[in-house]
Write a protein that holds these residues in place. Structure first.
Motif, PDB file in Angstrom:
ATOM      1  N   MET A 190      39.873  56.604  43.783  1.00 15.06           N
ATOM      2  CA  MET A 190      40.495  55.386  43.273  1.00 15.06           C
ATOM      3  C   MET A 190      40.104  55.157  41.814  1.00 15.06           C
ATOM      4  SD  MET A 190      39.843  53.159  46.695  1.00 15.06           S
ATOM      5  CE  MET A 190      38.194  53.829  46.828  1.00 15.06           C
ATOM      6  N   LEU A 191      41.120  54.858  41.003  1.00 11.67           N
ATOM      7  CA  LEU A 191      40.935  54.554  39.587  1.00 11.67           C
ATOM      8  C   LEU A 191      41.114  53.067  39.355  1.00 11.67           C
ATOM      9  CD1 LEU A 191      43.138  57.222  37.761  1.00 11.67           C
ATOM     10  CD2 LEU A 191      40.663  57.104  37.802  1.00 11.67           C
ATOM     11  N   THR A 192      40.259  52.510  38.527  1.00 11.49           N
ATOM     12  CA  THR A 192      40.413  51.131  38.074  1.00 11.49           C
ATOM     13  C   THR A 192      40.260  51.145  36.570  1.00 11.49           C
ATOM     14  OG1 THR A 192      39.409  50.323  40.109  1.00 11.49           O
ATOM     15  CG2 THR A 192      39.514  48.776  38.267  1.00 11.49           C
ATOM     16  N   SER A 193      41.260  50.630  35.863  1.00  9.40           N
ATOM     17  CA  SER A 193      41.178  50.607  34.407  1.00  9.40           C
ATOM     18  C   SER A 193      40.472  49.341  33.940  1.00  9.40           C
ATOM     19  CB  SER A 193      42.562  50.695  33.790  1.00  9.40           C
ATOM     20  OG  SER A 193      43.240  49.464  33.913  1.00  9.40           O
ATOM     21  N   VAL A 194      39.753  49.494  32.848  1.00 11.01           N
ATOM     22  CA  VAL A 194      39.140  48.367  32.174  1.00 11.01           C
ATOM     23  C   VAL A 194      39.603  48.477  30.725  1.00 11.01           C
ATOM     24  CG1 VAL A 194      36.981  47.249  31.495  1.00 11.01           C
ATOM     25  CG2 VAL A 194      37.150  48.425  33.713  1.00 11.01           C
ATOM     26  N   GLY A 195      40.671  47.766  30.388  1.00 13.60           N
ATOM     27  CA  GLY A 195      41.208  47.788  29.037  1.00 13.60           C
ATOM     28  C   GLY A 195      42.145  48.951  28.742  1.00 13.60           C
ATOM     29  N   CYS A 196      42.417  49.819  29.706  1.00 10.17           N
ATOM     30  CA  CYS A 196      43.343  50.945  29.513  1.00 10.17           C
ATOM     31  C   CYS A 196      44.699  50.578  30.114  1.00 10.17           C
ATOM     32  CB  CYS A 196      42.849  52.199  30.216  1.00 10.17           C
ATOM     33  SG  CYS A 196      41.353  52.884  29.517  1.00 10.17           S
ATOM     34  N   THR A 197      45.764  50.969  29.436  1.00  9.28           N
ATOM     35  CA  THR A 197      47.076  50.729  30.019  1.00  9.28           C
ATOM     36  C   THR A 197      47.411  51.789  31.054  1.00  9.28           C
ATOM     37  OG1 THR A 197      48.101  51.927  28.205  1.00  9.28           O
ATOM     38  CG2 THR A 197      48.016  49.527  28.015  1.00  9.28           C
ATOM     39  N   PHE A 198      46.773  52.969  30.939  1.00 11.13           N
ATOM     40  CA  PHE A 198      47.028  54.051  31.893  1.00 11.13           C
ATOM     41  C   PHE A 198      45.799  54.946  31.969  1.00 11.13           C
ATOM     42  CE2 PHE A 198      48.908  57.963  33.544  1.00 11.13           C
ATOM     43  CZ  PHE A 198      49.758  57.455  34.518  1.00 11.13           C
ATOM     44  N   CYS A 199      45.453  55.373  33.179  1.00 10.37           N
ATOM     45  CA  CYS A 199      44.316  56.269  33.402  1.00 10.37           C
ATOM     46  C   CYS A 199      44.815  57.568  34.022  1.00 10.37           C
ATOM     47  CB  CYS A 199      43.308  55.641  34.354  1.00 10.37           C
ATOM     48  SG  CYS A 199      42.551  54.126  33.737  1.00 10.37           S
ATOM     49  N   GLY A 202      49.796  51.553  40.490  1.00 12.80           N
ATOM     50  CA  GLY A 202      50.254  50.178  40.409  1.00 12.80           C
ATOM     51  C   GLY A 202      49.318  49.323  39.594  1.00 12.80           C
ATOM     52  N   LEU A 203      49.322  48.024  39.888  1.00 16.30           N
ATOM     53  CA  LEU A 203      48.540  47.058  39.113  1.00 16.30           C
ATOM     54  C   LEU A 203      47.793  46.108  40.031  1.00 16.30           C
ATOM     55  CD1 LEU A 203      51.253  46.002  36.498  1.00 16.30           C
ATOM     56  CD2 LEU A 203      49.351  47.590  36.110  1.00 16.30           C
ATOM     57  N   ARG A 204      46.648  45.635  39.522  1.00 14.12           N
ATOM     58  CA  ARG A 204      45.923  44.511  40.134  1.00 14.12           C
ATOM     59  C   ARG A 204      45.486  43.609  38.996  1.00 14.12           C
ATOM     60  NH1 ARG A 204      40.318  45.458  42.707  1.00 14.12           N
ATOM     61  NH2 ARG A 204      39.705  45.130  40.571  1.00 14.12           N
ATOM     62  N   ASP A 205      45.911  42.386  39.023  1.00 10.54           N
ATOM     63  CA  ASP A 205      45.601  41.424  37.959  1.00 10.54           C
ATOM     64  C   ASP A 205      45.942  41.983  36.581  1.00 10.54           C
ATOM     65  OD1 ASP A 205      44.631  39.628  39.884  1.00 10.54           O
ATOM     66  OD2 ASP A 205      42.602  40.457  39.754  1.00 10.54           O
ATOM     67  N   GLY A 206      47.069  42.697  36.476  1.00 11.41           N
ATOM     68  CA  GLY A 206      47.532  43.238  35.199  1.00 11.41           C
ATOM     69  C   GLY A 206      46.828  44.513  34.755  1.00 11.41           C
ATOM     70  N   MET A 207      45.890  45.005  35.531  1.00  8.91           N
ATOM     71  CA  MET A 207      45.142  46.216  35.181  1.00  8.91           C
ATOM     72  C   MET A 207      45.634  47.395  36.034  1.00  8.91           C
ATOM     73  SD  MET A 207      43.263  45.026  32.830  1.00  8.91           S
ATOM     74  CE  MET A 207      41.992  46.174  32.453  1.00  8.91           C
ATOM     75  N   THR A 236      40.117  53.369  22.911  1.00  9.47           N
ATOM     76  CA  THR A 236      39.642  52.308  22.036  1.00  9.47           C
ATOM     77  C   THR A 236      38.294  51.826  22.538  1.00  9.47           C
ATOM     78  OG1 THR A 236      40.802  50.635  23.330  1.00  9.47           O
ATOM     79  CG2 THR A 236      41.991  51.581  21.471  1.00  9.47           C
ATOM     80  N   GLY A 237      37.544  51.188  21.682  1.00 13.04           N
ATOM     81  CA  GLY A 237      36.212  50.719  22.057  1.00 13.04           C
ATOM     82  C   GLY A 237      36.222  49.822  23.278  1.00 13.04           C
ATOM     83  N   GLY A 238      35.387  50.125  24.232  1.00 10.18           N
ATOM     84  CA  GLY A 238      35.249  49.317  25.432  1.00 10.18           C
ATOM     85  C   GLY A 238      36.255  49.626  26.532  1.00 10.18           C
ATOM     86  N   SER A 239      37.238  50.479  26.275  1.00 12.56           N
ATOM     87  CA  SER A 239      38.221  50.840  27.304  1.00 12.56           C
ATOM     88  C   SER A 239      37.668  51.987  28.142  1.00 12.56           C
ATOM     89  CB  SER A 239      39.532  51.270  26.666  1.00 12.56           C
ATOM     90  OG  SER A 239      40.100  50.200  25.958  1.00 12.56           O
ATOM     91  N   ARG A 240      37.904  51.895  29.432  1.00 11.47           N
ATOM     92  CA  ARG A 240      37.433  52.973  30.309  1.00 11.47           C
ATOM     93  C   ARG A 240      38.211  52.952  31.618  1.00 11.47           C
ATOM     94  NH1 ARG A 240      33.785  48.831  31.421  1.00 11.47           N
ATOM     95  NH2 ARG A 240      33.320  48.655  33.640  1.00 11.47           N
ATOM     96  N   CYS A 241      38.068  54.024  32.363  1.00  7.65           N
ATOM     97  CA  CYS A 241      38.646  54.130  33.704  1.00  7.65           C
ATOM     98  C   CYS A 241      37.507  54.446  34.656  1.00  7.65           C
ATOM     99  CB  CYS A 241      39.688  55.236  33.755  1.00  7.65           C
ATOM    100  SG  CYS A 241      41.087  54.954  32.680  1.00  7.65           S
TER     101      CYS A 241
END
Length: 189
Positions: free
Chosen positions: A144-153, A113-118, A171-176
């Motif tokens: 538990m996965l939390t994305s930072v700049g990724c649309t899917f992890c 799912g999503l939290r604050d669009g992430m 992409t630069g700066g994106s991570r899970c």
């Protein structure tokens, strides 16, 4: 006088008939009770009984297809509650992981799912019984996965265990980010 005698006699006969009918209904012969087997020493049966006592059955695998016993909507609600941080789960699946055909398959209950669009996700390994029922235990870890700049992890697996994550686009700066907790309160009351 004769009428009174007949009434009393009929009442007495009826009482005796009811008493005898009631006693025959209370017959306690062995043939009236189902057979009860002695406790089994079969390890599969003992393991299944222990799983049933300490966990909740989620699904069953029949002909390599997962049949959900607990409705997916209820699982999504419980994932949302388990996150407890505003994450809204809108998809649940049970994923089979098997590195090689020789390995025993491991099943994971996954909520996404999503939290604050992430993007957020949680995976919990399930126990498998000898009859291919899938159980969730409270001492199962949760990943538990939390994305930072990724649309899917994605969860990364090694030997059927979760060992890390990957981002769909690199992409630069994106991570899970992966967080592991040693237990869960998925079916806590």
């Amino acid at each position: 006088m004769m009428n009174s005698f007949l009434r009393n006699s009929a009442a007495a006969c009826l009482s005796v008939a009811l008493l005898l009918g009631g006693l025959s209904a209370c017959e306690t012969s062995k043939r009236g009770f189902p057979e009860v087997s002695s406790p089994s020493n079969d390890p599969d049966a003992l393991n299944r009984r222990q799983l049933e006592a300490t966990s909740k059955q989620i699904a069953q695998v029949v002909n390599n297809k997962v049949d959900y016993i607990t409705p997916k909507q209820e699982l999504a609600t419980r994932f949302t509650r388990q996150f407890g941080d505003g994450t809204s789960i809108n998809k649940t699946i049970i994923r089979k992981v098997q590195e090689t055909p020789k390995d025993k398959a491991v099943y994971y209950l996954v909520g996404m799912g999503l939290r604050d669009g992430m993007f957020r996700a949680m995976a919990i390994p399930l126990e498998t019984s000898s009859d291919n029922s899938l159980y969730l235990t409270s001492n199962a870890p949760r990943y538990m996965l939390t994305s930072v700049g990724c649309t899917f992890c994605y969860f990364n697996f090694e030997r059927n265990e979760i060992v890390g994550t990957s981002c769909e686009e690199n992409t630069g700066g994106s991570r899970c980010d992966l967080t592991v907790e040693n237990n869960n309160a998925f079916f806590a009351r």
